[in-house]
Scaffold this active site. Structure first.
Site, mmCIF file in Angstrom:
data_model
loop_
_atom_site.group_PDB
_atom_site.id
_atom_site.type_symbol
_atom_site.label_atom_id
_atom_site.label_comp_id
_atom_site.label_asym_id
_atom_site.label_seq_id
_atom_site.Cartn_x
_atom_site.Cartn_y
_atom_site.Cartn_z
ATOM 1 N N GLY A 97 0.631 4.868 -5.828
ATOM 2 C CA GLY A 97 -0.771 5.267 -5.726
ATOM 3 C C GLY A 97 -1.656 4.072 -5.398
ATOM 4 N N SER A 98 -2.866 4.117 -5.927
ATOM 5 C CA SER A 98 -3.876 3.135 -5.526
ATOM 6 C C SER A 98 -3.547 1.685 -5.885
ATOM 7 C CB SER A 98 -5.220 3.509 -6.127
ATOM 8 O OG SER A 98 -5.644 4.728 -5.560
#
Ligand SMILES: [Zn+2]
Length: 739
Positions: free
Chosen positions: A322-323
């Protein structure tokens, strides 16, 4: 005709006897090897026939130490009890059974049955402690018994139980390593067996044996880990608390690593197990989950759960980062000179890529942002734009350079490879830019971030520091050292520095601010990723919430990764549930690791001080002490000796608080009712508390600003306390920053 046996019968029984004796010998040799018999006196005196006996002398298995030489796995000497039924006098059988049963707390009849057998080896109990062995020796002497024996043996012992279990691994009943360091470094740990070869004759006579060859066993070497037991303890403690609080169905993982050397200071995976009895499931959440199953199915499920508790999620499981991966995308674009801090991005809440619309996690969009703000906001459209600038070919090349297409080479077993597209098309490139649509291990991710922060070098993570040999005087001699390995330079030192600066702002003002630690420059990035391949019981998606950071931001030394797998208590965002865990861990370990805090003026005011004892002191002396410590105070009563104080000695309050000194007739009286502060702003709650004559202490992110809310308080609302009591409030600055 003769009444005796015929010649052929005699011959036949002699052959039979020979075969029987030979079989017995083979079997006994096996037993001896297996149970590491060192005490061979019994066999010296009771040889059945002329024979050569080959006895293996077991070496002592080496220890596993932490980097501070704290023993994490040791072999403790123990003894094993066996009997030789054939040498026990008939009238002693009952005594032997009775005595052993009472000392060893075993079933008397079962032992008695063994005494009736016609052989020389019946195991009674393995690996008893020295005390119990001494008791048996005394009892043998006292009763003057034949045929009860004790042999030396060793027992693997893990003094910290489950701590660092996935690194240490465990050994089987034969003292051979089956997992973790115990298995990978088994060759060093196990040592070399010695040998005792004796030739014996005569049946049942004391002596003589004709020759004896003795080759001493060579004890195992010791393995010194890079693991620091204190860092490991804090990592596990906070990770476990978060896992239970957030009800993480698939557990949690965490790593603390030295970014420059690749040394792993701590690595934890939950659920875990106790290597002292690795087969037993002790994890509370696992046990509760097992109770849901009926008897028969539970057996099957137990096996599945055992595989779960033995798994080191840090290296065996892959996930979509993810981020947190935006750190890597940022690094490559900066290195290629494609973006600069002057760039701006606009986010309406989505972006068109080919024929797809990809949404930002913030539905209303982030509007106009600078590069720094886009990172703090963790804005997906901004990073899709950045990734597109890098382009598919370059993106893949960096993906590879950051070590994400290869195993890290960590010295632990079972490391998994990731899953990725070898050719990123437009949409794949877009989603990969913010960490979706490919899978890597947590260890690969932290190693990539270590490279982004350490000046651009990809290092090989490792858990073993050196191999030592214990000398006769008890000191350790290093026989092999594992030096840091740099695989390659990926980005320049300048780019790395810029990445550090930009990421520090994520923690001071952006989505990672729940990881902020007073006095420390922490940089990092939060992440929340969907688990596309699993759905929960209600058919909804599961998520992985994570935080990756490093400190100090101006000269990174340690990186930290916290990963919560499938939280199901309601919150899923890394900024809300993973970042505070990292913050709590860093607050405990950075001072321990001698990283000097640098407080801002604002922080100095809220810095906690420990309240000294002023009881029974002359008032002027107490006042002088408080003035010296720059602590405000109030005096109550007309005496000149301090008879009581609030807060009480040893408690902590912020530097800005006030101590109340009671003299003469004045005493603290409980007359203030603590109000409810939860869900109020930190600033409002603090002012309210102060106006009531109480001291307020804020924990959590003190840098959270005006949006921060109180999530818990102590003492609870409604409790009646005395003036000057410290009220602790915890803040979680979650408004507006989540991903
Ligand atoms: Zn956005």
């Amino acid at each position: 005709m003769g009444k005796g046996p015929s010649r052929s019968m005699v011959k036949r029984s002699t052959i039979m006897l020979g075969i029987f004796a030979a079989a017995l010998l083979v079997w006994m040799a096996g037993v001896l090897v297996k149970y590491q018999i060192v005490n061979y006196s019994y066999y010296q005196t009771r040889a059945i026939a002329q024979q050569t006996m080959d006895t293996t002398l077991a070496p002592n298995r080496g220890s596993i130490y932490s980097r501070n030489y704290t023993p994490l796995a040791i072999s403790a000497p123990v003894e094993t009890v066996y009997i030789a039924p054939n040498s026990i006098d008939e009238e002693d059988r009952r005594t032997v059974a009775e005595g052993l049963a009472s000392i060893l707390e075993m079933d008397e009849d079962a032992i008695y049955q063994k005494t009736l057998k016609k052989n020389y080896y019946e195991m009674i109990k393995r690996r008893i402690d020295a005390e119990v062995a001494d008791q048996i020796r005394e009892w043998i002497d006292e009763k003057d018994l034949e045929g009860v024996h004790l042999v030396e043996d060793t027992k693997r012992y893990y003094p910290y139980n489950s701590m660092a279990c996935h690194i240490l691994g465990f050994t089987g009943t034969d003292n051979v390593g089956l997992d973790g360091i115990e298995s990978i470094y088994n060759e060093y740990l196990q040592g070399t067996s010695g040998k005792l070869i004796t030739a014996k004759n005569a049946i049942g006579t004391e002596l003589p044996y004709e020759y004896e060859t003795y080759v001493a066993a060579e004890n195992g070497k010791n393995v010194v880990l890079t693991i620091d037991e204190t860092v490991q303890y804090y990592l596990e403690k906070h990770l476990q608390e978060a896992r239970l609080e957030q009800k993480c169905v698939e557990g949690a993982a965490g790593i603390v690593m030295n970014v420059k050397t690749g040394e792993i200071l701590a690595m934890a995976s939950l659920p875990n197990y106790d290597p002292n009895s690795y087969y037993t499931i002790t994890d509370q959440m696992a046990l509760e989950a097992l109770e849901e199953y009926e008897e028969e199915e539970r057996k099957e499920q137990e096996t599945a759960f055992r595989n779960k508790i033995w798994r080191n999620k840090c290296i065996v499981d892959t996930y979509m980062p993810g981020s947190t991966f935006k750190i890597v995308t940022l690094s490559m674009a900066l290195e290629e000179g494609l973006i600069s801090t002057n760039n701006t991005y606009s986010c309406p809440g989505y972006i068109r890529v080919a024929d797809r619309t990809i949404r930002c996690w913030k539905s209303g969009g982030h509007g106009h942002q600078t590069l720094a703000q886009a990172i703090q906001n963790s804005c997906n459209p901004a990073f899709i734009t950045i990734g597109a600038k890098v382009g598919a070919t370059n993106f893949y090349q960096y993906f590879k350079n950051f070590g994400l297409t290869e195993k890290t080479g960590v010295d632990l077993n079972g490391e998994a490879s990731g899953i990725w597209f070898s050719k990123f098309q437009e949409v794949e490139l877009a989603t990969a830019s913010f960490g979706q649509n490919f899978k890597i291990t947590p260890l690969q991710m932290i190693t990539a971030v270590a490279a982004a922060s350490n000046g651009g070098k990809l290092v090989t993570p490792h858990v073993v520091k050196e191999i030592t040999e214990t000398q006769e005087d008890g000191t350790e001699k290093v026989v092999k050292s594992f030096t840091p390995q740099v695989k390659r330079q990926i980005i320049s030192a300048e780019t790395s520095e810029l990445v550090c600066d930009l990421l520090e702002e994520v923690v001071t003002v952006g989505s990672g601010k729940n990881a902020y630690v007073k006095g420390y420059r922490v940089a990092g990035k939060t992440g929340t990723s969907e688990k596309i391949d699993v759905l929960n019981a209600t058919g909804d998606k599961y998520y992985i919430s994570s935080f990756i950071g490093f400190a100090p931001a101006d000269d990174p030394e340690y990186a930290i990764l916290v990963m919560l797998d499938s939280p199901s208590a309601g919150e899923i965002y890394g900024g809300i549930i993973a970042a505070p865990v990292a913050g709590d861990i860093l607050a405990d370990i950075l001072p321990y690791l001698s990283i000097q805090p640098q407080y801002t003026e604002e922080e100095l005011e809220t810095l906690d001080v420990s309240i000294p004892s002023l009881m029974e002191q002359p008032l002027d002396k107490a006042e002088a002490l408080l003035i010296d410590k720059e602590i405000k105070y109030k005096v109550k009563g007309n005496g000149d000796t301090v008879l009581d104080q609030m807060p009480q000695p040893g408690s902590t309050m912020p530097q800005s608080g006030t101590v109340i000194l009671y003299t003469g007739e004045a005493t603290p009286s409980k007359n203030i009712t603590v109000p409810n502060l939860v869900d109020y702003s930190v600033a409002g709650a603090s002012n309210h508390i102060a106006s009531m004559g109480l001291n307020v202490r804020v924990v959590g992110n003190s840098n959270a600003g005006s949006t921060a809310l109180v999530i818990s308080q102590s003492p609870e609302a409604g409790e009646v306390v005395a003036e000057g009591t410290v009220v602790t409030i915890r803040t979680n600055s979650s408004v507006g920053v989540q991903n």
